[in-house]
Design a protein around this motif. Structure first.
Motif, PDB file in Angstrom:
ATOM      1  N   PRO A  82     -28.963  21.521  -0.622  1.00  0.00           N
ATOM      2  CA  PRO A  82     -30.393  21.265  -0.391  1.00  0.00           C
ATOM      3  C   PRO A  82     -30.735  19.795  -0.662  1.00  0.00           C
ATOM      4  O   PRO A  82     -30.099  19.142  -1.494  1.00  0.00           O
ATOM      5  CB  PRO A  82     -31.101  22.171  -1.399  1.00  0.00           C
ATOM      6  CG  PRO A  82     -30.079  23.099  -1.932  1.00  0.00           C
ATOM      7  CD  PRO A  82     -28.749  22.486  -1.700  1.00  0.00           C
ATOM      8  N   THR A  83     -31.764  19.322  -0.002  1.00  0.00           N
ATOM      9  CA  THR A  83     -32.182  17.936  -0.203  1.00  0.00           C
ATOM     10  C   THR A  83     -32.573  17.687  -1.659  1.00  0.00           C
ATOM     11  O   THR A  83     -32.354  16.596  -2.188  1.00  0.00           O
ATOM     12  CB  THR A  83     -33.357  17.558   0.723  1.00  0.00           C
ATOM     13  OG1 THR A  83     -34.425  18.491   0.524  1.00  0.00           O
ATOM     14  CG2 THR A  83     -32.933  17.587   2.184  1.00  0.00           C
ATOM     15  N   GLU A  84     -33.130  18.711  -2.316  1.00  0.00           N
ATOM     16  CA  GLU A  84     -33.528  18.574  -3.719  1.00  0.00           C
ATOM     17  C   GLU A  84     -32.340  18.320  -4.640  1.00  0.00           C
ATOM     18  O   GLU A  84     -32.510  17.846  -5.764  1.00  0.00           O
ATOM     19  CB  GLU A  84     -34.269  19.842  -4.198  1.00  0.00           C
ATOM     20  CG  GLU A  84     -35.558  20.111  -3.478  1.00  0.00           C
ATOM     21  CD  GLU A  84     -35.396  20.898  -2.178  1.00  0.00           C
ATOM     22  OE1 GLU A  84     -36.419  21.352  -1.646  1.00  0.00           O
ATOM     23  OE2 GLU A  84     -34.254  21.061  -1.681  1.00  0.00           O
ATOM     24  N   MET A  85     -31.143  18.642  -4.156  1.00  0.00           N
ATOM     25  CA  MET A  85     -29.927  18.431  -4.950  1.00  0.00           C
ATOM     26  C   MET A  85     -29.095  17.280  -4.384  1.00  0.00           C
ATOM     27  O   MET A  85     -27.925  17.126  -4.727  1.00  0.00           O
ATOM     28  CB  MET A  85     -29.110  19.728  -4.994  1.00  0.00           C
ATOM     29  CG  MET A  85     -29.803  20.861  -5.727  1.00  0.00           C
ATOM     30  SD  MET A  85     -28.887  22.421  -5.659  1.00  0.00           S
ATOM     31  CE  MET A  85     -27.405  22.029  -6.588  1.00  0.00           C
ATOM     32  N   GLY A  86     -29.689  16.504  -3.487  1.00  0.00           N
ATOM     33  CA  GLY A  86     -29.002  15.334  -2.967  1.00  0.00           C
ATOM     34  C   GLY A  86     -28.284  15.533  -1.652  1.00  0.00           C
ATOM     35  O   GLY A  86     -27.612  14.621  -1.160  1.00  0.00           O
TER      36      GLY A  86
END
Length: 140
Positions: A34-38
């Protein structure tokens, strides 16, 4: 325990940035961090798959206990939120919130059925004591 069904899946590639497919081909997905995890977020991720599975399984457990009690669970729904984050020990852990909507029942009856479903749901039994699971019953 007598096994009555076994699901099989294979993950390939780079783990969270890879591919997953069930042996029967009914689930065939690209995976992405996910984008939230890079990551780029251009695929599904294990937490989404877990959320969908837990929501569906819990909903089935809820319908089963409702049938046993003669309760009306038409128009019911179960949503699952699965969070992931680092632990103090250096690994990662999950946390789950199950959101239950039983619009045709009183709040107390809905709570009672939700608790009973939590005792019989295979996902709940697998996670009990390992993952924080919050049961939230909607005020309909």
């Amino acid at each position: 325990m007598k096994i009555i069904y076994t699901a099989e899946a294979l993950a390939t590639g780079e783990g969270r940035n890879g591919h997953a497919r069930t042996s029967d081909g009914k689930l065939d997905v690209n995976l992405a961090i996910p984008t939230e995890m890079g990551g780029n977020g251009e695929g599904t991720n294990p937490e989404q798959l877990f959320a969908a599975g837990y929501a569906a399984c819990f909903h089935s457990a809820l319908q089963m206990v409702a049938r046993q009690e003669g309760a009306d669970v038409s128009d019911s729904a179960v949503g699952a939120r699965v969070g992931i984050g680092p632990t103090d020990a250096g690994g990662f852990a999950l946390a789950v919130t199950l959101e239950v909507s039983l619009p045709n029942l009183t709040h107390d009856t809905a709570l009672e059925l939700t608790e009973k479903a939590h005792q019989v749901c295979p996902y709940s039994n697998a996670t009990r004591g390992n993952i924080d699971v919050v049961l939230a019953v909607a005020e309909d």
